[in-house]
Design an enzyme around this catalytic site. Structure first.
Site, mmCIF file in Angstrom:
data_model
loop_
_atom_site.group_PDB
_atom_site.id
_atom_site.type_symbol
_atom_site.label_atom_id
_atom_site.label_comp_id
_atom_site.label_asym_id
_atom_site.label_seq_id
_atom_site.Cartn_x
_atom_site.Cartn_y
_atom_site.Cartn_z
ATOM 1 N N TYR B 109 64.445 21.131 11.098
ATOM 2 C CA TYR B 109 64.299 22.287 11.987
ATOM 3 C C TYR B 109 63.012 22.085 12.768
ATOM 4 C CZ TYR B 109 63.035 27.002 13.495
ATOM 5 O OH TYR B 109 62.663 28.081 14.258
ATOM 6 N N GLU B 197 64.203 26.906 19.687
ATOM 7 C CA GLU B 197 64.638 26.535 18.344
ATOM 8 C C GLU B 197 65.568 25.345 18.431
ATOM 9 O OE1 GLU B 197 66.536 29.705 16.187
ATOM 10 O OE2 GLU B 197 64.881 29.809 14.780
#
Lengths: 290, 389
Positions: B109, B197
């Protein structure tokens, strides 16, 4: 006594000759604020509202001795105006403008801090010391002189709170609208000790809202440093997650910044937290009559 | 403002943030054509909506032949995709992104947003790729590496090293990762992003890092200086009444209750919702009419609130400051002439000239206007009116 500003504070207005700047500068002058001049690039040498206009903040400060600037310039020019004020030796910039980009405010605040200038706002009603000095857009008549300090992220809730305090027979020392953007100037943590040190202030009302953690920081600070009674209301108890509630910073992101967690933290710090915004005045009365 | 995955990837590519190759398609034919042009023998068909969790909802499919590309594009285009972020009503899929398949060796991530407490951006990385970062933060916070980046010095090598070593990358991969992260920082700063993101960020078999997914949001206040980004706005992804309200300078958010609210100021508007709940009702909306509260904006406010069939009563809560209450009262009367208001309207006007305002409203003798004395009284009356009491 009061905090930040009083009847002797000399104020200039950046964006003096614009529509908003003109209207509110004249309202402030009517209230008694010492507006000593203003800045509008290209209009230096003119007179506006009976006060001198300067091309630069530096000239304005040199000629008038102003220490505070009230900023009304359009959003795209806010950071420039704030940095210019900081560079010219202004001690406090009150930024009324709504809609300044977050990145701009990030740089502007960093520079202001470096130069030792405090800021209030942006996107805020300003600061008022009752019956002495109003630097901002709030209706002055709502703020009667008294012994309660007020710190609020929201404009109309500041008026609402002051109104309730006055209806209970009390009044305000200084009220500071700190704004609800993601990056703001003076906040609870810096203002609370000023009220603590102010002999006239006997109680403090703080109004917060969802988003960010300034209220949580305030709670920790209050627990360790503030002896005066504090009343708090947090707006947005019913706000859905992930939705921006009007103010750019009023958003519950990733489940944090909720009203519930802020209320719990404040309560734990000994603050009198009211659930209903209609109970702010009553709660002030309660803490002051103890 | 948010944008779609494929748009975010277009921006990424401009800055050298590597992504798999892909093409956007609005029809099944375009989808198959896109797959042919991309070549290879494995593709991903991805629904383009502004919400996460698309895979779990059936909006992301791996196709191993052109026939499968066709089959999945047919299934996904036009479907109402329900994910944990869309709400139960879901979102209509109007576009699919066709992307080449990737050889995934590891998933990470990588995200970036403003750290409000530190007042500077923060980049966050985690080995828990594909997981919701909020969940990781809650359950295993030690698996998230956070690095604040002071914009006055910009992204430095050490920022990248802290992240890369924090992720446990072997030293031969650190350089590639830093290049990736630095490019992402530039994307964030140059475009006034509010958040980025990448979940997951993948490492391929040949040691490359690729943004397999991309989510981007922007600072609305800065859109004026990014016309290219504003052009990416997809209004079909936004609540139509919220979009309409914005056109008139109103800030409106639809909620699920039956007490409509019209208030001046965002903080007071939130507080009004809270007090309605406190009095036993449920707010139908958030609506900030701004400082002016003139007849036109009030009329528009009524119109927008009444588009919601659940609304059984409206609470107008205005604290008059510089705008005096008597003027607001006249504005409300004017507004009821412009827009037909067929539910009870509880009006609470307080502040400057409140008494005159109350007289104006009383003398107007309009059946469905109920005046309230203060905030608590107004909320109580509005909740009662919505219940039909």
């Amino acid at each position: 006594m009061s905090i930040l500003v009083n009847k002797d504070t000399k104020v200039i207005v950046q964006g003096f000759t614009g529509k908003e700047g003109s209207f509110h500068a004249s309202q402030c002058m009517d209230y008694g604020t010492q507006i000593v001049g203003g800045v509008t690039p290209g209009k230096g040498g003119q007179e506006h509202l009976g006060k001198p206009v300067f091309n630069t903040v530096k000239e304005a400060v040199n000629s008038t001795g102003a220490t505070v600037s009230m900023i009304f310039v359009p959003p795209a020019f806010v950071s420039d105006a704030v940095m210019e004020a900081a560079d010219a030796g202004i001690e406090l910039a009150v930024i009324i403008t709504e809609g300044a980009p977050v990145k701009d405010m990030m740089y502007a605040k960093m520079y202001a801090t470096k130069k030792g200038m405090s800021t209030i706002g942006p996107n805020c009603p300003g600061v008022i010391t009752a019956e002495e000095c109003k630097i901002g857009i709030m209706p002055g008549n709502i703020f009667k002189k008294g012994n309660v300090g007020l710190i609020s992220k929201s404009g109309t809730l500041t008026y609402e709170a002051s109104h309730q305090v006055v209806q209970e027979g009390y009044g305000i020392t200084t009220a500071v609208g700190i704004g609800g953007d993601p990056i703001i100037g003076l906040s609870y943590k810096q203002l609370l000790p000023m009220f603590e040190a102010d002999p006239e202030t006997e109680a403090i009302v703080m109004i917060g809202e969802i988003g960010g953690d300034l209220e949580i920081q305030a709670a920790k600070f209050i627990k360790e440093n503030i002896s005066k009674p504090v009343v708090a209301f947090i707006a947005g108890q019913t706000a859905p997650k992930g939705k921006r509630m009007g103010h750019a910073g009023a958003i519950i992101s990733g489940g944090s910044g909720t009203a519930a967690e802020k209320m719990a933290a404040l309560e734990e710090a000994g603050v009198k937290v009211v659930v209903s915004p209609a109970d702010i005045g009553k709660a002030v009365k309660e803490v002051l009559s103890k | 403002m948010n944008i779609h995955e494929y748009q975010a990837k277009q921006i990424f590519q401009k800055y050298g943030v590597p992504t798999p190759r892909g093409k956007i398609a609005h029809t099944v034919e375009e989808a198959v054509e896109a797959a042919k042009e991309l070549g290879g023998n494995i593709w991903v068909v991805k629904a383009q909506i502004h919400a996460g969790g698309r895979g779990l909802g059936g909006g992301v499919k791996l196709a191993k032949s052109l026939d499968e590309v066709k089959e999945y594009a047919e299934a996904i285009l036009g479907m109402t995709l329900v994910t944990h972020q869309t709400g139960p009503e879901g979102k209509l899929v109007q576009k699919v992104y066709i992307e080449e398949g990737a050889d995934i060796q590891a998933e990470f991530y990588l995200g970036m947003l403003l750290d409000r407490a530190k007042e500077m951006p923060v980049m966050m990385a985690s080995t828990e790729g594909g997981m919701e970062i909020e969940k990781v933060a809650e359950e295993t916070p030690e698996k998230i590496v956070k690095v604040n980046i002071d914009p006055t010095i910009g992204f430095q090598g050490y920022h990248g090293r802290e992240l890369a070593f924090g992720l446990g990358l072997p030293k031969e991969e650190v350089g590639t990762f830093i290049k990736f992260a630095k490019a992402l920082y530039d994307v964030y700063m140059d475009n006034d992003a509010e958040m980025i993101e990448i979940n997951p960020l993948i490492k391929t078999g040949d040691g490359k890092f690729l943004a397999l997914d991309a989510k981007m949001g922007f600072d609305d206040n800065a859109l004026g200086r990014h016309p290219d980004i504003e052009a990416m706005r997809d209004l079909s992804e936004e609540e139509p009444t919220e979009v309409e309200a914005k056109k008139y300078g109103l800030s409106y958010i639809k909620l699920d209750g039956n007490v409509g609210c019209m208030v001046n100021g965002a903080g007071l508007a939130m507080a009004t919702m809270d007090i309605i709940k406190h009095e036993g009702g449920e707010p139908a909306n958030f609506l900030d009419v701004g400082g002016g509260a003139n007849p036109e904006t009030v009329a528009k406010g009524f119109e927008i609130i009444l588009q919601d069939p659940n609304v059984k009563a409206i609470f107008v809560n205005i604290f008059g400051g510089i705008v005096r209450c008597d003027r607001v009262a006249n504005g409300i009367l004017e507004a009821t002439k412009i827009t037909e208001v067929n539910v009870p309207v509880v009006v609470r006007l307080d502040g400057t000239n409140a008494l005159e305002a109350a007289d104006i409203l009383r003398n107007a003798n309009i059946d469905n206007i109920i005046t309230a004395e203060n905030l608590a009284d107004g909320a109580k009356k509005a909740v009662e009116a919505a219940k039909g009491e």
